[in-house]
Design an enzyme around this catalytic site. Structure first.
Site, PDB file in Angstrom:
ATOM      1  N   SER A 216       0.785  -1.315   0.022  1.00 39.92           N
ATOM      2  CA  SER A 216       0.032  -0.033  -0.005  1.00 39.92           C
ATOM      3  C   SER A 216       0.656   1.293  -0.008  1.00 39.92           C
ATOM      4  CB  SER A 216      -1.038  -0.023   1.235  1.00 39.92           C
ATOM      5  OG  SER A 216      -1.958   0.911   1.111  1.00 39.92           O
ATOM      6  N   ASP A 283      -7.895  -4.734  -7.012  1.00 41.28           N
ATOM      7  CA  ASP A 283      -7.570  -3.771  -6.024  1.00 41.28           C
ATOM      8  C   ASP A 283      -7.531  -2.382  -6.973  1.00 41.28           C
ATOM      9  OD1 ASP A 283      -6.139  -2.303  -4.005  1.00 41.28           O
ATOM     10  OD2 ASP A 283      -4.409  -3.236  -4.356  1.00 41.28           O
ATOM     11  N   HIS A 374      -7.360  -5.127  -1.874  1.00 41.80           N
ATOM     12  CA  HIS A 374      -6.206  -4.413  -1.460  1.00 41.80           C
ATOM     13  C   HIS A 374      -5.481  -5.080  -0.534  1.00 41.80           C
ATOM     14  CE1 HIS A 374      -3.432  -0.994  -1.221  1.00 41.80           C
ATOM     15  NE2 HIS A 374      -3.632  -0.468  -0.148  1.00 41.80           N
TER      16      HIS A 374
END
Length: 407
Positions: A216, A283, A374
């Protein structure tokens, strides 16, 4: 509060995109899950390396929560890495530019950079230095609230900023480069800990490769860290692996990163590349910030084509260039089938006549996937509890692909 944050961020994001001229209802056809029939999937050797690195980056979520202690102990997956020795951690809190992570030395790893033929390029036993960057729990705000303020990117920070002197004749130059202000702020915070901690390690273990990993926001920070380390130090043994990395900068920055890591631009990628940007079909984060705001994706992508866990080597595609249409770039216009439509289809009803175009939402608007896709990179990442996220508790390990001493 979290619901309010996501709702307000989604509305801001939607409004900004409409203002930028992106049609919400004009989407491309849904791509089939199994349409990737051409060669280009990864070997089991590279898969094993990526799977191990995903567990190492999952451990970063213990920083700022229950913590990591020496020699290498935490509430999550640390016991799965008995050869690692913790050097330091850093934590600046849960803010928009938060920066958390750890540095460790692995004294018994095997290099797992695979060749195109699927074989192991180097099986010599060696150590490694691991620098892992944690994702942020405020990734939505981090990307959206600051993405309208790109900041000039300077590859060689001045000494008064804690940087190193630039090379006299740099091989690579970054022309007209801007990066996301929040990502750069996070690296500037982290570098005050990372660079001083790395200096004695590089002197003590000069032959050890440096593995930078991040999930991330941590993936974006790993990109900036890797560029500075590789260009300023001139080290060739830097390997970067990111999971769910957002777009970091503009076209100038992308060209610079591709050049530094020899990602080949539009040429074919191979398993020996030293920058691996792992993405997931569902994602939205790798598609953010918006291209309408000037952000672009860089090369080095390895695309997980399977929605559900766990993936297998055949589910991961080696992508070509910066934005391969058969990879995450091709899901920009992927429409979403609503629960109602799915139930109607299951019952044999055709409701397309009155729902067509109403709920078609591209992947980059699926902010609820911040809680799911994600985090679905080999494991469900992001929760520091024994065994990782509870969704993983009843899952077997990867016995066919993983050994305890492989990076």
């Amino acid at each position: 509060m979290l619901y309010t944050m996501l709702t307000s961020s989604w509305l801001l994001y939607l409004a900004a995109t409409i203002a930028a001229g992106t049609p919400v209802g004009d989407q491309n056809p849904l791509r089939g899950q199994n349409d990737a029939t051409t060669p280009g999937h990864i070997s089991t050797g590279l898969f094993a390396s990526l799977e191990r690195l995903s567990r190492l980056v999952d451990i970063t979520y213990c920083v700022g929560t229950t913590g990591i202690t020496q020699p290498f102990s935490c509430a999550s997956r640390c016991k799965e890495f008995p050869t690692l020795e913790l050097v330091t951690t850093w934590n600046t809190g849960v803010l928009m530019s938060d920066s958390c992570g750890y540095i460790a030395v692995d004294h018994g790893t095997t290099s797992m950079l695979s060749g195109n033929d699927g074989g192991i390029a180097d099986t010599k036993k060696q150590g490694a230095i691991v620098v892992a960057f944690r994702g942020t729990y405020s990734i939505t705000n981090t990307i959206i609230d600051l993405s309208t303020i790109p900041q000039e990117y300077v590859p060689y920070p001045s000494p008064d900023q804690g940087g190193s002197k630039p090379p006299k004749e740099p091989e690579h130059t970054c022309k007209n480069c801007t990066v996301h202000m929040g990502f750069l702020a996070s690296w500037n915070i982290a570098r005050a800990v990372v660079l001083p901690a790395l200096k004695p390690l590089l002197e003590q273990y000069p032959s050890y490769p440096i593995y930078l990993v991040g999930h991330s926001l941590g993936g974006a920070v790993a990109a900036l860290a890797a560029l500075e380390l590789k260009v300023v130090s001139g080290r060739d043994n830097i390997v970067v692996t990111t999971f769910g990395e957002p777009r970091v900068g503009n076209e100038g920055f992308v060209k610079y990163l591709d050049s530094v890591f020899d990602l080949g631009g539009k040429g074919a990628q191979n398993e020996a590349q030293t920058y691996r940007r792992v993405t997931h079909v569902d994602d939205p984060v790798p598609l953010l910030p918006l291209s309408e705001w000037g952000y672009r994706s860089h090369a080095g992508e390895l695309f997980i084509t399977k929605s559900s866990l766990p993936p297998e080597p055949s589910d991961i595609r080696v992508c070509v260039g910066d934005e391969d249409s058969k990879c995450i770039a091709g899901s920009v216009g992927e429409p979403l089938r609503t629960v109602g439509q799915a139930l109607a289809k299951e019952q044999g009803q055709d409701i397309a006549m009155w729902t067509e175009g109403l709920w078609d939402i591209p992947s980059r608007f699926k902010l609820w996937q911040l809680f799911f896709a994600h985090r679905d990179y080999f494991w469900r990442l992001g929760l520091c509890v024994p065994g990782g996220d509870p969704i993983d508790w009843d899952r077997d390990k990867y016995p066919n692909f993983t050994t305890s001493d492989e990076l």
